[in-house]
Write a protein that holds these residues in place. Structure first.
Motif, short mmCIF file in Angstrom:
data_model
loop_
_atom_site.label_atom_id
_atom_site.label_comp_id
_atom_site.label_asym_id
_atom_site.label_seq_id
_atom_site.Cartn_x
_atom_site.Cartn_y
_atom_site.Cartn_z
N MET A 1 0.83 -1.20 0.00
CA MET A 1 0.00 0.00 0.00
C MET A 1 0.87 1.26 0.00
SD MET A 1 -3.56 1.12 1.15
CE MET A 1 -4.05 -0.44 1.69
N VAL A 2 2.01 1.21 0.71
CA VAL A 2 2.90 2.37 0.75
C VAL A 2 3.39 2.69 -0.66
CG1 VAL A 2 5.13 3.24 1.56
CG2 VAL A 2 3.61 2.06 3.14
N ILE A 3 3.74 1.67 -1.42
CA ILE A 3 4.25 1.91 -2.78
C ILE A 3 3.19 2.58 -3.64
CG2 ILE A 3 5.01 0.77 -4.89
CD1 ILE A 3 6.50 -1.24 -3.08
N VAL A 4 1.96 2.12 -3.55
CA VAL A 4 0.88 2.74 -4.34
C VAL A 4 0.68 4.18 -3.90
CG1 VAL A 4 -1.56 2.60 -4.97
CG2 VAL A 4 -0.23 0.50 -4.72
N ALA A 5 0.73 4.44 -2.60
CA ALA A 5 0.62 5.82 -2.10
C ALA A 5 1.73 6.69 -2.66
CB ALA A 5 0.65 5.83 -0.57
N LEU A 6 2.94 6.14 -2.70
CA LEU A 6 4.08 6.91 -3.22
C LEU A 6 3.98 7.14 -4.71
CD1 LEU A 6 7.04 5.45 -1.14
CD2 LEU A 6 5.60 7.46 -0.67
N VAL A 7 3.40 6.19 -5.42
CA VAL A 7 3.17 6.40 -6.87
C VAL A 7 2.22 7.58 -7.06
CG1 VAL A 7 2.07 5.41 -8.93
CG2 VAL A 7 3.70 4.05 -7.60
N PHE A 8 1.14 7.62 -6.29
CA PHE A 8 0.20 8.74 -6.41
C PHE A 8 0.83 10.05 -5.95
CE2 PHE A 8 -2.96 5.48 -7.08
CZ PHE A 8 -3.80 6.08 -8.01
N ALA A 9 1.66 9.99 -4.92
CA ALA A 9 2.37 11.20 -4.49
C ALA A 9 3.32 11.67 -5.60
CB ALA A 9 3.15 10.94 -3.21
N GLY A 10 3.97 10.74 -6.26
CA GLY A 10 4.85 11.08 -7.39
C GLY A 10 4.08 11.68 -8.55
N LEU A 11 2.91 11.12 -8.84
CA LEU A 11 2.07 11.69 -9.91
C LEU A 11 1.62 13.11 -9.55
CD1 LEU A 11 -0.08 8.55 -10.80
CD2 LEU A 11 1.70 9.62 -12.23
N ALA A 12 1.27 13.30 -8.28
CA ALA A 12 0.89 14.64 -7.83
C ALA A 12 2.05 15.61 -7.99
CB ALA A 12 0.43 14.59 -6.36
N ALA A 13 3.24 15.16 -7.63
CA ALA A 13 4.43 16.02 -7.76
C ALA A 13 4.68 16.36 -9.23
CB ALA A 13 5.65 15.33 -7.15
N LEU A 14 4.60 15.37 -10.10
CA LEU A 14 4.79 15.63 -11.54
C LEU A 14 3.77 16.62 -12.07
CD1 LEU A 14 5.68 12.08 -12.88
CD2 LEU A 14 7.21 14.05 -12.65
N LEU A 15 2.52 16.46 -11.67
CA LEU A 15 1.48 17.40 -12.11
C LEU A 15 1.81 18.81 -11.63
CD1 LEU A 15 -1.25 18.05 -13.40
CD2 LEU A 15 -2.32 17.45 -11.21
N HIS A 16 2.30 18.94 -10.41
CA HIS A 16 2.61 20.26 -9.89
C HIS A 16 3.86 20.86 -10.52
CE1 HIS A 16 -0.76 19.57 -7.32
NE2 HIS A 16 -0.67 20.83 -6.93
N VAL A 17 4.78 20.03 -10.98
CA VAL A 17 5.90 20.54 -11.76
C VAL A 17 5.38 21.07 -13.10
CG1 VAL A 17 8.02 19.89 -13.01
CG2 VAL A 17 7.67 19.13 -10.65
N TYR A 18 4.43 20.37 -13.69
CA TYR A 18 3.81 20.84 -14.94
C TYR A 18 3.07 22.17 -14.72
CZ TYR A 18 0.85 20.95 -19.09
OH TYR A 18 0.20 21.34 -20.24
N ILE A 19 2.35 22.26 -13.61
CA ILE A 19 1.64 23.51 -13.30
C ILE A 19 2.67 24.63 -13.09
CG2 ILE A 19 0.17 24.68 -11.60
CD1 ILE A 19 -1.21 21.91 -11.17
N PHE A 20 3.77 24.33 -12.40
CA PHE A 20 4.85 25.31 -12.26
C PHE A 20 5.31 25.80 -13.63
CE2 PHE A 20 9.46 25.34 -13.01
CZ PHE A 20 9.79 26.58 -12.48
N THR A 21 5.52 24.88 -14.55
CA THR A 21 5.99 25.24 -15.88
C THR A 21 5.01 26.20 -16.55
OG1 THR A 21 7.12 23.13 -16.11
CG2 THR A 21 6.65 24.32 -18.14
N MET A 22 3.72 25.88 -16.47
CA MET A 22 2.73 26.75 -17.09
C MET A 22 2.67 28.12 -16.42
SD MET A 22 -0.48 24.35 -18.24
CE MET A 22 -0.99 23.98 -16.58
N GLU A 23 2.66 28.13 -15.09
CA GLU A 23 2.49 29.40 -14.38
C GLU A 23 3.75 30.26 -14.40
OE1 GLU A 23 -1.01 28.11 -11.23
OE2 GLU A 23 1.07 28.03 -10.56
N SER A 24 4.91 29.64 -14.32
CA SER A 24 6.14 30.42 -14.18
C SER A 24 6.91 30.60 -15.48
CB SER A 24 7.05 29.77 -13.14
OG SER A 24 6.45 29.81 -11.87
N LEU A 25 6.73 29.70 -16.43
CA LEU A 25 7.55 29.76 -17.65
C LEU A 25 6.76 30.09 -18.91
CD1 LEU A 25 9.82 26.65 -16.95
CD2 LEU A 25 10.22 29.05 -16.31
N THR A 26 5.52 29.63 -18.99
CA THR A 26 4.76 29.82 -20.24
C THR A 26 3.44 30.55 -20.02
OG1 THR A 26 3.63 27.67 -20.07
CG2 THR A 26 5.77 27.70 -21.18
N TRP A 27 3.33 31.31 -18.96
CA TRP A 27 2.08 31.94 -18.55
C TRP A 27 1.41 32.75 -19.66
CZ3 TRP A 27 -1.52 31.13 -15.24
CH2 TRP A 27 -2.44 32.12 -14.92
#
Length: 127
Positions: A1-27
């Protein structure tokens, strides 16, 4: 279960890096303006605010990633604290977006789904 939780945490982190890119670099780009529903004038006016907001998203992603790495290295306590701080903040931000702008419900759900699953699964796994 921990691994699945970490996969979702990783997906959340990747999504937020993408949001960072849009907001800070390509706004002000047409693609990002379309995604956020802003005009060229609005994007130009809010460029500095979006830059700052984007970095908040990046920092939350970094906290989550550092927590994932810590758990992978066997430091479960500190890793879990960091993952929960990072994705918990992402989830809270999604809740604020939903409460303050119900017309942005789709964005709030997109922003908050991965963190919600990560928080729930990680808490269940640790209890």
């Amino acid at each position: 279960m921990v691994i699945v939780a970490l996969v979702f945490a990783g997906l959340a982190a990747l999504l937020h890096v993408y949001i960072f890119t849009m907001e800070s670099l390509t706004w002000t780009s047409s693609r990002t303006r379309k995604a956020f529903g802003t005009t060229a004038e609005e994007a130009e006016t809010t460029k500095l605010m979006a830059l700052n907001q984007g970095f908040y998203n990046l920092f939350l992603a970094i906290v989550g990633i550092v927590g994932i790495v810590a758990i992978a290295l066997g430091h479960t306590g500190i890793g879990a604290a960091l993952v929960l701080a990072g994705v918990g903040s992402m989830l809270a931000a999604a809740a604020v977006l939903l409460a303050s702008a119900p017309d942005k419900a789709r964005a709030a759900v997109t922003q908050g789904a991965f963190p919600l699953v990560a928080v729930v699964l990680l808490v269940i796994a640790l209890v």
